[in-house]
Structures are given as structure tokens and as C-alpha cells.
Design a protein around this motif. Structure first.
Motif, PDB file in Angstrom:
ATOM      1  N   CYS A 284       0.806  -1.079  -0.125  1.00 29.31           N
ATOM      2  CA  CYS A 284      -0.032   0.014   0.072  1.00 29.31           C
ATOM      3  C   CYS A 284       0.841   1.241   0.098  1.00 29.31           C
ATOM      4  O   CYS A 284       0.596   2.327  -0.633  1.00 29.31           O
ATOM      5  N   GLY A 288       0.700   3.918  -2.718  1.00 30.50           N
ATOM      6  CA  GLY A 288      -0.011   5.089  -2.067  1.00 30.50           C
ATOM      7  C   GLY A 288      -1.613   4.967  -1.939  1.00 30.50           C
ATOM      8  O   GLY A 288      -2.264   5.859  -1.789  1.00 30.50           O
ATOM      9  N   SER A 289      -1.964   3.656  -1.586  1.00 32.46           N
ATOM     10  CA  SER A 289      -3.316   3.422  -1.659  1.00 32.46           C
ATOM     11  C   SER A 289      -3.781   3.257  -0.158  1.00 32.46           C
ATOM     12  O   SER A 289      -3.845   2.449   0.724  1.00 32.46           O
ATOM     13  N   LEU A 290      -4.088   4.585   0.282  1.00 32.50           N
ATOM     14  CA  LEU A 290      -4.461   5.028   1.736  1.00 32.50           C
ATOM     15  C   LEU A 290      -5.649   4.279   2.227  1.00 32.50           C
ATOM     16  O   LEU A 290      -5.611   3.888   3.062  1.00 32.50           O
ATOM     17  N   TYR A 319       1.336   5.063   6.127  1.00 27.99           N
ATOM     18  CA  TYR A 319       0.218   6.339   6.189  1.00 27.99           C
ATOM     19  C   TYR A 319       1.509   7.331   5.699  1.00 27.99           C
ATOM     20  O   TYR A 319       0.735   8.332   5.162  1.00 27.99           O
ATOM     21  N   SER A 322       1.651   7.377   1.955  1.00 30.20           N
ATOM     22  CA  SER A 322       0.180   7.582   1.265  1.00 30.20           C
ATOM     23  C   SER A 322      -0.272   9.051   1.465  1.00 30.20           C
ATOM     24  O   SER A 322      -1.187   9.301   1.100  1.00 30.20           O
ATOM     25  N   ARG A 597      -5.991  12.748  -3.739  1.00 30.82           N
ATOM     26  CA  ARG A 597      -4.447  12.304  -3.622  1.00 30.82           C
ATOM     27  C   ARG A 597      -4.311  11.743  -4.996  1.00 30.82           C
ATOM     28  O   ARG A 597      -4.830  10.819  -5.607  1.00 30.82           O
TER      29      ARG A 597
END
Length: 645
Positions: A284, A288-290, A319, A322, A597
Motif C-alpha cells: 500500500c 499510495g493506496s491510503l 501512512y 500515502s 490524492r
């Protein structure tokens, strides 16, 4: 428990499972306690001798005095205790005592000692014993191979394999698993493929342990197709098998694939381990898959998972990478144990977000509580200073490395060149490179080239580019930077020559792409993208935004288009860069006022940076863009980088 009576009752000495409750009588009391018996406490097994002339261990003194009978059970118990507590010194004492006993040539006892040395990391002792053993069985070879494999000496482990086969011994599942682990340390899967063939020949390939090791070997070598085939061929799959495949995809940056496997693992009713969560958080972080990272975090909490060190650190990193430095800080505050990696992860987050002052404060706080910085700490700190334009602080902390006896690596020198170059001190940066105590690499000259692009210094930029081409002729980045320098100065002929050189040399520019995550789905865009099913809506949205930002001052910077076309066509090409299309799609698919984002695989171009800055004012939203270099937080017509990136 170990119970002994005095010399005349020695024949009654016997052993039970160690549950000790009283202390041993001192050696001086032997003569007064001939009708007594004592119980040795577990904690007293490794008690030191009372006298300098003793063996070094009190319990062995009792053996030498005849008060305790030497036996396999006693020695095994002592060796096991030394292994469990990593007490190498005491283990050597026991080894010496066994050598002088009637167990001196016992292969089983030797294997136990060998295991002690291997588990405690004393591989030189282990190899010395191995070479001296008159008889070696399969356990002997496996123990040493495993020791080498587990302590980052894969070459030594692999060299033992043909020697073992030469003795007519056939490896078991544990031997093969350790050998495959050693093979996985290579970038090539050549040794691993040979071992795979051997496993197949011996019929061990379907064993769940060997199969999982094969899978892990291929995954670590980046051969994911082979890893996938092994995974599907396993009759029985356990958490190790799933973790190996998930981790392999995560390491290769294939976050979506890793997440799909994670969800499938859950549907198979397999419980994720700390290693599973760590790999998924890493995946993640890469993409950048928050939102998906948050979902996995929530699942871990619901499942009762604790924030042990390495999982907490990867969650914190997820975190930060992301775009949510606030959530990263919350995770840090909740960690059960904070080590230097935890502090470095936060420092990295501050650096990536351009929060130089906060990074410096964090570092000073780290020193105050006694956390010793390492080379990664200083690299993060210097990067933060560079991104925030904190020239004096960067120079100070570079010098501070000497106080902590940390030798600067090439990455530290790259950061200082970047720091000086961003500040416009190009000549000082060049002199710094010339005076470096180690040979400058392509990355060092590349940092100077990037600064020359920023400050439009063609002559020095061309010189730096030539140095990069010599050291790394296949990297497209420097070629593109030099072409941009020429294009910005209007020297399109020179820019075209660079492009021609790239073509003739077979150097290909990495295609730029941007992606956004909306409702747990990732949407990817490339420049002039016409593959998205909503392409007409997306283009119409961007044209609308483009018109509005031009009204408040946006002027397209056509120097970022490298082609022989007229000015109007050059401006048209600018309008459909991947990050602009991603922004338009996000505006269509997210509620008004929410944060947008965007992730990009290369650095954001100057024109897109300017356009998104104006767009943040027009749409009244915060727009966060993460490129390969840092985060840009656009809000109300300004960027957190202060146009300094």
C-alpha cells in the motif's frame, strides 16, 4: 528436576523435567551433607563456579567432584539452556567438558553442540567442530547448512551441498528448505532452479515446507510467474506459502496483485500473520493506496493484531508515504516499542512532505531520549533539509555525522550536492563533488544536473550530463533533463540531438503515469490517455478547469514539450499530461471539498505543478501529489514546497 545425593548415594542420581525450587548446596558443604539431597533450580543451571579453579560452571564442578553423574540428559539440558539464552561463553565451557567425558565422540552430542554454535551465530566455531567430527550424519550437515543460511552466509551454505552429496547422503526437507533460502539471497535464480530440479528428482517438491521455500526463492529472485506456478501446484498451502507469494508481489511494486491475494487468503479462512500485514502495508505504501491501507489496518485491529515493532513500522511508513503524516504520527505514539527504525520512518515522512523544521525537531528529540542515530537517520534528515531549503542546517548535520562516527555513504553525498544545487550554489556543489573522498557516481552528477535544470545553467548542466552518460549510459533520466535544459533555453536543435542520441543508444524514457484511488479502486492514466471509458468526461472537465485557471494567471510552460511543432500545438500537448487527467477524473468521482490524492511514477513536471497550484484555488480543495521525489500539498493556490523542488 535434577536431583543428586552425595557420593555414597551416587547410584540413586536421577533426572526429571526441570522444575527446580531450591538451591544447590555449596561445594564446601559436601562433607557435612552426606545424607542430604538437593534440587538444582533451573536458573542455577548456568551459575558460575564458586572458585577460580573450577570449570566455570557450578553444575559441572559438581560433576567433577563426583556429586553429580554426567549424563546425556544433563549435557543436553545445559546446551539447550545456552542456546535458548544465547550464552556462547557458557556453551563453550559445556563443550569443553563434554570433550573430556565419555561422550567426546558421540555424534548426537556433537550435533547438539553444533546447533548451539549455529543458533548463536558463532559459525567459525560451528565449522571448526564440523571439520573435527569423525562421524557426520544428515543432521550434522543440515545444522551447519541452516546456520549459514540463517546468518547471511548463503555461499558457504551452498558450497556444502555437493560435499554432502559426495558422502552419499540424501538431503531431507529441512536441508532443502535451508538451501533454497540461501539461493534466494541471489538476484539470479540459477542455483534455485538447479535445487528445484533436485527437489523434483527426489520427490520433495510437493512437500509443503520445501514447496513454500521454492516459492519464496522464486519470489525473492523476482521470478513471479514461477512462484505462482509453484503456489498453485502445492497440495497443501499454509500461511508461509501465502506470505511468500504476497511478499514477492509487494517487493516488485505489484501492490494491487498483493492485495488481491490478501483478500483471497481471507476467503480461504487463513489467519494473516504479522508478516502478511507487513507485506500488505508495504504494498500500500508503494502504490499510495491510503484507503485500502486503512481497511487492512482496521482488519488487523479487529483480528486482535498488535503493533509489534516491524509491523508498526511498516504501518507507520504506509501512512507517511500515502500522504497522511498525521496518521503516521498517531501510529508512532501507539507503538509498544519504538526503535531507531520507528524514528527513522517518521523522519522519512517529514522529509517527503517537505517539513524540514519538523524533521529537525524530531531528530533533536530523538537525541534527547538517547536513541542513537544511524546512517539512515542522517540521510532522512539531510533530505528534509534539502527539500526545505535549509542550507545551514544541512551542512551542520552533515558534519555532525563525524561525532557519531558514521562514515558518509554515496547517498549522503548525493543529498549534499542536491542541497547546494537547489540553493543555487552550483559552483560550490561542483567543487564539493571534486573534493569528495570517494569516487562520484552517476547519482552524484545527476543531482548536479537536476540543479542545473532548475537554475537553467546549460554549460555546467551539459558537463554534468556527460559525466552521467559515461557512468550510466542506459539511464533515461539524465538524457531527459539535458533535453529539457536545452528546450527551456529555446535550443530545440540541441534538445533534438539528445533525443536522437537516446534513440540510437536504445535508451528509452520511462513512460509517465499517474493514478488515483477512488472507492478502493485504482485508476491509472498516461499522457493523452484515450483508453479510459470516461475519457470524454475527463477531457471536458480538464478543459473547464484549464479555462478557469488561465483567467487567474496560469500560463502554460511549453518548454516541457520536446517536439518540433508550433507554439499552439505545444500548449495542446501540455494539457493532457497524466497528472492533469488524474486530477480531472478525481474531481468527477469525489465529493466537493474532499482531499484529492494523486500519485506519479516520475517527478511532476513544472507546468503541471503550476497548473495544479492554480487549480487548488479554483476548485477550493487540497490536492496532494506524490511523485518520486516528495509530496506536494496544494492548497488555495500555493504548494507546500514553496516552488522549491
Amino acid at each position: 528436576m535434577i536431583k543428586y545425593s552425595w557420593r555414597r548415594h551416587l547410584k540413586n542420581a536421577h533426572f526429571h523435567r526441570p522444575q527446580f525450587c531450591t538451591s544447590v548446596l555449596p561445594h564446601d558443604d559436601f562433607s557435612d551433607a552426606q545424607d542430604s539431597s538437593c534440587i538444582i533450580q533451573h536458573k542455577d543451571l548456568l551459575r558460575k563456579s564458586r572458585h577460580p579453579s573450577g570449570t566455570g560452571l557450578y553444575i559441572l564442578d559438581l560433576v567433577d567432584s563426583g556429586s553429580l553423574e554426567p549424563s546425556r540428559t544433563l549435557y543436553n539440558l545445559l546446551l539447550k539452556r545456552c542456546t535458548h539464552l544465547n550464552r556462547l561463553k557458557e556453551g563453550r565451557i559445556v563443550h569443553a567438558h563434554i570433550t573430556n567425558s565419555h561422550f567426546g565422540d558421540d555424534v548426537v552430542m556433537h550435533n547438539t553442540i553444533l546447533n548451539l554454535y549455529a543458533k548463536c551465530g558463532s559459525l567459525d566455531d560451528a565449522r571448526r567442530l564440523f571439520d573435527e567430527m569423525p562421524v557426520k550424519d544428515m543432521v550434522t550437515w543440515t545444522t551447519l547448512i541452516t546456520g549459514y543460511s540463517q546468518h547471511d552466509r548463503p555461499v558457504d551454505a551452498l558450497r556444502l551441498f555437493p560435499l554432502m552429496l559426495g558422502q552419499g547422503l540424501e538431503p531431507n526437507q529441512f536441508t532443502l528448505s535451508s538451501l533454497l533460502k540461501a539461493s534466494a539471497s541471489n538476484t539470479s535464480d540459477l542455483h534455485g532452479r538447479q535445487l528445484h530440479a533436485f527437489c523434483f528428482k527426489c520427490g520433495h517438491d510437493s512437500n509443503v515446507y520445501v514447496g513454500s521455500s521454492l516459492l519464496d526463492m522464486y519470489a525473492r529472485c523476482g521470478s513471479m510467474d514461477e512462484a505462482q506456478l509453484i503456489f498453485h501446484s502445492l497440495d497443501s498451502k499454509n500461511e508461509v506459502s501465502w506470505n511468500a507469494l504476497i511478499a514477492g508481489h509487494a517487493r516488485k511494486g505489484e501492490g494491487e496483485h498483493a492485495l488481491r491475494l490478501f483478500w483471497k487468503m481471507l476467503r480461504e479462512d487463513l489467519e494473516p500473520t504479522h508478516f502478511t500485514y507487513s507485506s500488505i502495508f508495504g504494498a500500500c505504501a508503494t502504490t499510495g493506496s491510503l484507503e485500502q491501507g486503512k481497511w487492512v489496518h482496521a482488519h488487523m485491529i479487529k483480528s486482535g493484531g498488535e503493533l509489534v515493532a516491524f509491523v508498526g513500522n511498516t504501518l507507520l511508513d504506509m501512512y507517511a508515504k500515502s500522504g497522511s503524516i498525521e496518521d503516521a504520527k498517531k501510529v508512532f505514539d501507539r507503538l509498544e516499542k519504538r526503535d531507531v527504525v520507528s524514528w527513522n520512518s517518521m523522519l522519512t515522512g517529514y522529509a517527503q512532505h517537505g517539513l524540514g523544521k519538523e524533521a529537525v525537531q524530531w531528530f533533536e528529540g530523538m537525541l534527547r531520549i538517547g536513541i542513537a542515530p544511524n546512517d539512515i537517520t542522517f540521510l532522512c534528515l539531510l533530505t528534509a533539509c534539502s527539500h526545505a531549503g535549509m542550507l545551514d542546517e544541512g551542512k551542520y548535520y552533515f558534519e555532525l555525522m563525524k561525532k557519531y562516527r558514521i562514515e558518509p555513504q554515496i547517498s549522503h553525498y548525493v543529498t549534499i550536492v542536491d542541497l547546494l544545487g537547489r540553493a543555487g550554489l552550483l559552483e560550490e556543489a561542483e567543487m564539493f563533488i571534486i573534493e569528495m573522498p570517494i569516487e562520484p557516481t552517476a547519482a552524484v552528477w545527476g543531482a548536479l544536473l537536476g540543479a542545473c535544470r532548475m537554475h537553467k545553467n546549460m554549460d555546467l548542466g551539459a558537463y554534468a550530463a556527460e559525466r552521467v552518460f559515461e557512468l550510466d549510459p542506459h539511464d533515461s533520466g539524465p538524457h531527459v533533463l539535458l533535453a529539457n535544459i536545452y528546450a527551456s533555453a529555446g535550443r530545440l536543435g540541441d534538445a533534438a540531438k539528445v533525443r536522437k542520441m537516446m534513440k540510437e543508444s536504445g535508451v528509452k524514457k520511462e513512460p509517465a503515469c499517474s493514478w488515483v484511488e477512488i472507492e478502493n479502486a485504482v485508476h491509472t492514466f498516461v499522457a493523452n490517455d484515450d483508453a479510459h471509458p470516461r475519457r470524454e468526461e475527463i477531457r471536458k472537465m480538464w478543459e473547464e478547469i484549464s479555462g478557469k485557471i488561465k483567467e487567474i494567471g496560469y500560463v502554460p510552460d511549453s518548454s516541457h514539450v520536446l517536439s518540433y511543432v508550433d507554439q499552439q500545438e505545444r500548449e495542446v500537448k501540455l494539457q493532457y499530461h497524466s497528472e492533469k487527467l488524474a486530477l480531472a477524473f478525481a474531481l468527477l468521482g469525489t465529493p466537493p471539498g474532499s482531499t484529492i490524492r494523486i500519485m506519479k511514477n516520475i517527478r511532476v513536471c513544472g507546468d503541471c505543478h503550476s497548473a495544479i497550484k492554480f487549480a487548488s484555488k479554483v476548485v477550493g480543495r487540497e490536492i496532494i501529489v506524490r511523485d518520486t521525489n516528495r509530496f506536494h500539498h496544494f492548497r488555495d493556490g500555493r504548494c507546500s514546497c514553496g516552488d522549491y523542488w
